[in-house]
Scaffold this active site. Structure first.
Site, PDB file in Angstrom:
ATOM      1  CG  HIS A   1      -8.755 -31.405 -35.879  1.00 34.51           C
ATOM      2  ND1 HIS A   1      -7.517 -30.450 -35.831  1.00 34.51           N
ATOM      3  CD2 HIS A   1      -8.927 -31.503 -37.221  1.00 34.51           C
ATOM      4  CE1 HIS A   1      -7.193 -30.275 -36.987  1.00 34.51           C
ATOM      5  NE2 HIS A   1      -7.546 -31.151 -37.806  1.00 34.51           N
TER       6      HIS A   1
ATOM      7  NE  ARG B   1       6.064 -19.629 -34.414  1.00 37.58           N
ATOM      8  CZ  ARG B   1       5.681 -20.293 -35.439  1.00 37.58           C
ATOM      9  NH1 ARG B   1       5.547 -21.662 -35.639  1.00 37.58           N
ATOM     10  NH2 ARG B   1       5.602 -19.633 -36.574  1.00 37.58           N
TER      11      ARG B   1
ATOM     12  CE  LYS C   1      -3.276   2.503   2.862  1.00 37.24           C
ATOM     13  NZ  LYS C   1      -4.497   2.545   3.966  1.00 37.24           N
TER      14      LYS C   1
END
Length: 504
Positions: free
Chosen positions: A268, A208, A132
């Site tokens: 996939h 990437r 703080k």
């Protein structure tokens, strides 16, 4: 400069404190850190000498005192500094603290009393106070930042960054405690899922790009968690991509379903070839031949060490990733030489994560992981004909694969190898037709598995026409009697598992 140092992770702390004292700075410390500094010959002052009050309650209270927090929180203006002088309090210019090892402690399976003793109170309070007041106080939680502090004056932006890191440290710590107490409540039946979940993520690897080249991406770790892909060792090949991680995670999850030697090929996020065998080479060859077209450019996972014979059997097939529990030196040398782009990974530990998260715009869906195994089911034969032993084996195998295929999915298997898969279809009959078309003549004598029930008898009629002899499905549809009757009419055997496994 006056520094307060009290750390659980003592990496580099002796050297850091010594450099401070040699630079003419005063060091305050507590407990084990103080003992370590004094033993190393580093001059340090006990916090109790500053507060004039001993540590009490077995060390629970030692830094919670105005002589400490006043010195940390005072703004560096004449008003606050004058008030410190009036009370005989000296300013503290640097706070170096990291917290009790709560995560590591509870990971050992300790009881509640020991877990509570490892909840730090004074540490977070000092860190929050220092963060703080970062314009006037340097706050450190990470040993990697010690060297930068010793180099010289920090800019306000550098101080602000350290403050942000400190708040992240305490926030993550509180989240770990919340998760532990929340999990304990769930275990005792008070709450199946917590009312609040604080997802603390730390970036481990920049990628990437994401699913597509125009999307930024990175790998993040849930604080305190481990994972087979997160902690995998990359032994060879190019850097992993976003899609590589997603597909490899799916492949490894499926191959772990099997006690037998198994090979899983994924494309996939869906399995495209799965096989069991006596050795890894044969399992790979069977999985490859199950769909040699789709396996091209796929991700492969095996649940046994890769030897040279298995590696050489992959000659001629382009693969993106190979995940295994071990790889022999001979196999690794061959793969590096013959398949230099292939990413070869040693899977890490699975970890104890029991929840999974799926993003929504502005939020998440959260659910318990689907960890129900075949051995936990009580399959019920609902047709007149009982499965043969071979059919039982194929039904169990096909069910395990269907559990990890995207819905709607239908899987055909025979002799411990997939012969046809229909996945991600919007209609169950379309999924079945795709699987049957994929199988061709190999459908004869195969077992069919569906991750959800049949609303009509069309799937079993199409399957019987192609030569399928056995079916496994959850059951529970309104037309179950009609589906069972169709199986009896066509001579099929069918079992209900009573357990759905949708995977969207």
């Amino acid at each position: 400069m006056r520094a307060l140092i009290s750390v659980s992770d003592k990496t580099g702390v002796v050297e850091f404190a010594r450099a401070l004292t040699e630079g003419g700075h005063e060091v305050l410390s507590t407990g084990g850190t103080l003992a370590a500094l004094l033993e190393a010959g580093v001059q340090a002052t006990a916090v109790s000498d500053v507060t004039g009050f001993p540590e009490i309650l077995d060390g629970r209270v030692k830094t919670l005192h105005p002589a400490i927090h006043g010195g940390i929180l005072a703004r560096r203006d004449e008003g606050h500094l004058g008030e410190l002088r009036a009370h005989g309090i000296a300013a503290i210019d640097l706070v170096c603290v990291n917290l009790y090892p709560f995560r590591e402690t509870v990971a050992r399976g300790v009881d509640l009393a020991e877990a509570l003793e490892n909840i730090d109170i004074g540490g977070p309070a000092m860190l929050r106070a220092a963060a703080k007041n970062f314009p006037g106080v340097i706050v450190l939680v990470d040993p990697s930042d010690y060297a930068r502090v010793l180099e010289g004056e920090l800019s306000i932006d550098e101080r602000r960054a350290l403050a942000a890191k400190a708040f992240a440290h305490t926030s993550s710590y509180d989240a770990a405690i919340t998760a532990y107490l929340g999990a304990d409540s769930a275990a005792h039946g008070t709450e199946e899922l917590p009312g609040e979940i604080d997802l603390q993520l730390s970036r481990t690897t920049e990628l990437r790009y994401g699913e597509n080249p125009h999307q930024a991406a990175a790998v993040y770790r849930l604080k305190g968690q481990r994972g087979p892909l997160l902690d995998a060792r990359v032994l060879a090949g190019k850097a992993m991509s976003f899609n590589n991680y997603a597909d490899a995670d799916a492949a490894w999850a499926l191959v772990q379903e099997f006690q037998e030697t198994a090979c899983v090929a994924v494309k996939h996020a869906n399995p495209c070839g799965v096989a069991l065998a006596q050795d890894v080479r044969t399992a790979w060859e069977r999985a490859r031949d199950a769909d040699s077209l789709s396996v091209f450019g796929g991700i492969v996972a095996v649940n046994r060490p890769i030897d040279l014979a298995a590696a050489q059997a992959m000659r001629g097939t382009f693969l993106e990733v190979l995940v295994a529990p071990e790889v022999s030196e001979e196999a690794l040398e061959w793969l590096r030489a013959k398949k230099p782009d292939l990413r070869v990974l040693l899977a890490g530990e699975r970890g104890a994560t029991t929840l999974e998260y799926r993003p929504l715009v502005g939020g998440f869906l959260v659910q318990a992981r689907d960890q129900r195994t075949w051995d936990e089911l009580c399959p019920e034969v609902v047709t007149k004909r009982e499965p043969t032993l071979e059919e039982w084996h194929d039904l169990a195998f096909a069910w395990r694969v269907a559990k990890h295929a995207r819905s709607n999915s239908v899987v055909l298997a025979k002799g411990g190898v997939t012969v046809g898969l229909g996945t991600g279809a919007v209609s169950r009959i379309w999924a079945a037709e795709r699987a049957l078309l994929n199988a061709g003549a190999a459908a004869a004598g195969s077992a069919l598995a569906s991750e959800a029930f049949f609303p009509f008898d069309d799937v079993v009629r199409a399957a019987a026409a192609a030569g399928v002899t056995s079916v496994v499905q959850p059951g529970g549809a309104k037309r179950d009697p009609e589906v069972i009757a169709a199986c009896d009419e066509l001579g099929l055997t069918m079992i209900f598992t009573g357990s759905r496994h949708f995977r969207h």
